[in-house]
Design a protein around this motif. Structure first.
Motif, short mmCIF file in Angstrom:
data_model
loop_
_atom_site.label_atom_id
_atom_site.label_comp_id
_atom_site.label_asym_id
_atom_site.label_seq_id
_atom_site.Cartn_x
_atom_site.Cartn_y
_atom_site.Cartn_z
N ALA A 12 -5.19 10.77 -12.40
CA ALA A 12 -5.73 9.79 -13.34
C ALA A 12 -7.09 9.28 -12.86
O ALA A 12 -8.03 9.15 -13.64
N GLY A 13 -7.19 8.98 -11.55
CA GLY A 13 -8.43 8.43 -11.02
C GLY A 13 -9.57 9.43 -11.06
O GLY A 13 -10.71 9.10 -11.43
N LEU B 52 0.85 -1.19 0.00
CA LEU B 52 0.00 0.00 0.00
C LEU B 52 0.89 1.24 0.00
O LEU B 52 2.05 1.17 0.40
N PRO B 53 0.36 2.37 -0.44
CA PRO B 53 1.20 3.57 -0.55
C PRO B 53 1.69 4.09 0.80
O PRO B 53 0.93 4.10 1.77
N ALA C 93 -0.67 13.25 -5.81
CA ALA C 93 -1.47 14.28 -6.52
C ALA C 93 -1.57 15.56 -5.70
O ALA C 93 -1.77 16.63 -6.27
N VAL D 49 -3.46 3.90 -10.05
CA VAL D 49 -2.63 3.92 -8.84
C VAL D 49 -1.16 4.19 -9.16
O VAL D 49 -0.29 3.97 -8.33
N LEU E 290 5.26 13.45 -15.11
CA LEU E 290 4.47 14.60 -15.58
C LEU E 290 3.00 14.36 -15.32
O LEU E 290 2.15 14.66 -16.16
N ALA F 24 -0.51 16.57 -15.93
CA ALA F 24 -1.13 16.59 -17.27
C ALA F 24 -1.39 15.17 -17.78
O ALA F 24 -2.49 14.84 -18.23
N VAL G 101 -7.70 -0.73 -1.49
CA VAL G 101 -8.07 -2.05 -2.03
C VAL G 101 -7.00 -3.03 -1.57
O VAL G 101 -5.81 -2.83 -1.79
N ALA H 289 -7.42 8.04 -6.21
CA ALA H 289 -8.01 9.36 -6.51
C ALA H 289 -6.92 10.41 -6.70
O ALA H 289 -6.94 11.47 -6.08
N VAL I 203 -9.75 2.84 -9.00
CA VAL I 203 -8.93 2.73 -7.79
C VAL I 203 -7.84 3.80 -7.85
O VAL I 203 -7.04 3.83 -8.79
N ASN J 297 2.74 17.55 -5.22
CA ASN J 297 3.68 17.88 -6.31
C ASN J 297 3.88 19.39 -6.42
O ASN J 297 3.32 20.16 -5.65
N SER J 298 4.68 19.81 -7.41
CA SER J 298 4.98 21.24 -7.54
C SER J 298 3.95 21.99 -8.36
O SER J 298 4.03 23.20 -8.51
N GLY J 299 3.03 21.25 -8.96
CA GLY J 299 1.88 21.90 -9.59
C GLY J 299 2.11 22.47 -10.98
O GLY J 299 1.31 23.29 -11.44
C1 LIG Z 1 7.58 16.65 -4.86
C2 LIG Z 1 6.90 16.32 -6.18
C3 LIG Z 1 6.83 17.29 -7.18
C4 LIG Z 1 6.19 16.98 -8.39
N1 LIG Z 1 6.02 17.99 -9.30
C5 LIG Z 1 5.28 17.74 -10.41
C6 LIG Z 1 4.98 18.81 -11.31
O1 LIG Z 1 5.31 19.98 -11.09
N2 LIG Z 1 4.29 18.50 -12.44
C7 LIG Z 1 3.85 17.22 -12.71
O2 LIG Z 1 3.23 17.00 -13.74
N3 LIG Z 1 4.10 16.22 -11.85
C8 LIG Z 1 4.79 16.44 -10.72
N4 LIG Z 1 5.00 15.43 -9.82
C9 LIG Z 1 4.50 14.08 -10.16
C10 LIG Z 1 3.00 13.94 -9.97
O3 LIG Z 1 2.62 14.26 -8.64
C11 LIG Z 1 2.60 12.49 -10.28
O4 LIG Z 1 3.09 12.15 -11.55
C12 LIG Z 1 1.08 12.35 -10.26
O5 LIG Z 1 0.57 12.56 -8.96
C13 LIG Z 1 0.66 10.99 -10.78
O6 LIG Z 1 -0.74 11.01 -10.88
P1 LIG Z 1 -1.56 9.65 -10.78
O7 LIG Z 1 -2.99 10.01 -10.65
O8 LIG Z 1 -1.16 8.74 -11.88
O9 LIG Z 1 -1.04 8.94 -9.45
P2 LIG Z 1 -1.10 9.43 -7.94
O10 LIG Z 1 -1.23 10.88 -7.85
O11 LIG Z 1 0.05 8.75 -7.27
O12 LIG Z 1 -2.47 8.81 -7.43
C14 LIG Z 1 -2.61 7.43 -7.22
C15 LIG Z 1 -3.47 7.25 -5.99
O13 LIG Z 1 -3.70 5.85 -5.85
C16 LIG Z 1 -3.82 5.59 -4.45
N5 LIG Z 1 -3.62 4.15 -4.23
C17 LIG Z 1 -2.48 3.42 -4.37
N6 LIG Z 1 -2.71 2.13 -4.04
C18 LIG Z 1 -4.01 2.05 -3.71
C19 LIG Z 1 -4.85 0.98 -3.26
N7 LIG Z 1 -4.38 -0.27 -3.08
N8 LIG Z 1 -6.15 1.26 -3.00
C20 LIG Z 1 -6.67 2.51 -3.17
N9 LIG Z 1 -5.91 3.55 -3.56
C21 LIG Z 1 -4.59 3.32 -3.83
C22 LIG Z 1 -2.74 6.46 -3.84
O14 LIG Z 1 -2.97 6.72 -2.46
C23 LIG Z 1 -2.81 7.72 -4.70
O15 LIG Z 1 -3.59 8.73 -4.12
C24 LIG Z 1 5.66 15.69 -8.62
C25 LIG Z 1 5.74 14.72 -7.62
C26 LIG Z 1 6.35 15.02 -6.41
C27 LIG Z 1 6.40 13.97 -5.36
#
Ligand SMILES: Cc1cc2nc3c(=O)[nH]c(=O)nc-3n(C[C@H](O)[C@H](O)[C@H](O)COP(=O)(O)OP(=O)(O)OC[C@H]3O[C@@H](n4cnc5c(N)ncnc54)[C@H](O)[C@@H]3O)c2cc1C
Length: 439
Positions: free
Chosen positions: A44-45, A6-7, A73, A242, A378, A381, A214, A41, A39, A76-78
């Motif tokens: 992507a979710g 798990l995360p 999510a 995820v 990234l 986006a 999950v 939020a 799964v 990050n730096s936004g």
């Molecule tokens: C310090 C930092 C700076 C960053 N700066 C940038 C930036 O400026 N620009 C940019 O584009 N990206 C940046 N990123 C990267 C960006 O945050 C990630 O690429 C993005 O959050 C990925 O989105 P995602 O929805 O795929 O996954 P996530 O945001 O990781 O979301 C996945 C979710 O799944 C949940 N999950 C995992 N396992 C389970 C489970 N078993 N059951 C239920 N839920 C689960 C997690 O808790 C999590 O909330 C940065 C990241 C960090 C750490």
């Protein structure tokens, strides 16, 4: 099948912490039915859940292991970037020669974010499409920017060179000597953005359960069952959003790179401290060297991000956090001499997921089980994009955008450990050293 990890998110999610407290959605505590369960939020979710609803799916359930905006999510730096920006390449240009396609698709993701920001009345601080500034502090950084400008010109992409004086007017200091502005990117307050669109979609009927990881999943006939600590969802289709944890669900083994990156945020600075800092109230600067430091000034606070470590077990170490803190103290002092390490109120790290060939982990994994993962650093986006595409795949099967999105390869196999981790550690350290002052 059991979910084998798990995360674990190191340090506080500062962007979320500085907002007013919110009442979380409940954890799931019964057995429910859904048409599609998503799964995770993150970007992507949320994007997938919203798009499913837009496409008329009646019962959309979104399960999040933690509280909303506590995961990557919200930490990050936004910078929501439309142009290629690959952490595992030497410059800012995609290696594949598929830049035009990548740019079009990133813009689709940002466009959906903009549409949702407008639909749900998000503030300008939560989402603002004001372009992106990249700054160079050294000769080598300036060279990176020149190469990047040439690539942009070749792609017919607009850009504006920015002088050291103009950068000083923005940042208040003389750290950056040259810059490049490109329109198209957006800046978000990540936690405010995530909260805002989640709240909107919950009001519109998406069922969001927080603190609901999950733990197990199985398929009987046409029904997937997902077990959580106190409940279960039975659904016809499942989207895994995820990011790197798709591996914990047994998919893409030995194909994903789990990288942590780190950030620090100052306390809210006083009027007097802000006067001394000078510059504008709200700005962001990406580094000319991809291994350099990202900086944001968000009204009263400064946020510094740098350092990357490969942690294939999906967990960082206290040593990684300490090294990041040291690097960020140095970066703060170099850019804002009036501030000191003790002005940092928050320190944290967060997961990224990359593939060695910089492609997503996307598509139907088994019958009616889909992946919208691996955003290659990234994710603001690309996460919005892959969620959108996953929902389209589930409901529509095929669209011109999906054809384009799915045209690439899938993540390539990695060399085994310990070679991978040793090699990555050496490469990342070397690149940080080479980034030098840009760090
Ligand atoms: C310090 C930092 C700076 C960053 N700066 C940038 C930036 O400026 N620009 C940019 O584009 N990206 C940046 N990123 C990267 C960006 O945050 C990630 O690429 C993005 O959050 C990925 O989105 P995602 O929805 O795929 O996954 P996530 O945001 O990781 O979301 C996945 C979710 O799944 C949940 N999950 C995992 N396992 C389970 C489970 N078993 N059951 C239920 N839920 C689960 C997690 O808790 C999590 O909330 C940065 C990241 C960090 C750490």
């Amino acid at each position: 099948m059991k979910v084998n990890a798990l995360p674990v998110d190191p340090g506080p999610a500062a962007w979320n912490d500085i907002l007013a407290p919110r009442r979380p959605c409940p954890a799931l505590d019964s057995t429910i039915q859904a048409d599609v369960v998503v799964v995770g939020a993150g970007f992507a979710g949320l994007s997938a859940a919203q798009r499913l609803q837009d496409l008329g799916v009646q019962r959309v359930v979104l399960l999040e292991a933690k509280a909303l905006a506590e995961g990557p999510a919200g930490r990050n730096s936004g910078f929501m970037i439309d142009l290629p920006h690959e952490l595992n390449s030497d410059g800012y240009t995609a290696k594949s020669g598929a830049q035009a396609r990548a740019i079009r698709l990133n813009r689709l993701g940002i466009g959906y974010a903009a549409e949702l920001a407008e639909r749900y009345g998000l503030s300008r601080s939560a989402f603002h499409q004001g372009g992106r500034m990249t700054g160079a502090a050294t000769e080598a950084g300036a060279k990176h920017l020149e190469q990047y400008a040439q690539q942009l010109a070749a792609q017919n992409e607009p850009f504006t060179p920015v002088t050291g004086d103009q950068l000083q007017a923005i940042t208040g200091g003389d750290f950056y000597r040259q810059g490049l502005y490109t329109p198209g990117a957006a800046m978000i307050q990540p936690a405010e953005f995530v909260r805002g669109i989640a709240q909107g979609m919950v009001q519109a009927g998406v069922q969001l359960y927080e603190h609901t990881p999950v733990l197990e999943f199985s398929r009987t006939g046409n029904t997937w069952s997902l077990k959580t600590p106190q409940g279960q969802v039975n659904a016809g289709q499942v989207i895994l959003a995820v990011n790197g944890h798709v591996q914990s669900f047994g998919h893409y083994p030995k194909r994903l790179l789990h990288v942590f990156t780190y950030a620090s945020m100052t306390r809210a600075l006083s009027d007097q401290e802000l006067r001394v800092l000078g510059g504008q109230d709200y700005w962001g600067m990406l580094p000319a060297d991809p291994m350099g430091t990202t900086v944001r000034k968000d009204h009263r606070r400064i946020v510094i991000r740098n350092h990357a470590t490969l942690n294939q077990n999906l967990q960082t170490t206290p040593g990684d956090m300490r090294r990041a803190a040291r690097l960020q103290d140095k970066s703060l002092a170099a850019r804002f001499p009036s501030l000191q390490a003790r002005d940092f109120e928050y320190r944290w790290g967060g997961r990224l997921c990359l593939s060695i060939n910089s492609v997503h982990a996307f598509g139907e994994l088994e019958a009616n089980l889909y992946s919208a993962c691996c955003q290659n650093g990234l994710g603001t986006a690309k996460g919005m994009l892959s969620g959108l595409m996953a929902a389209d795949l589930v409901v529509q099967g095929s669209t011109p955008e999906l054809e384009e999105f799915q045209a690439g390869q899938s993540p390539k196999a990695l060399v085994p450990d310990p070679f991978l981790s040793l090699g990555a550690k050496a490469t990342l350290r070397y690149k940080e050293w080479r980034a030098g002052v840009e760090l």
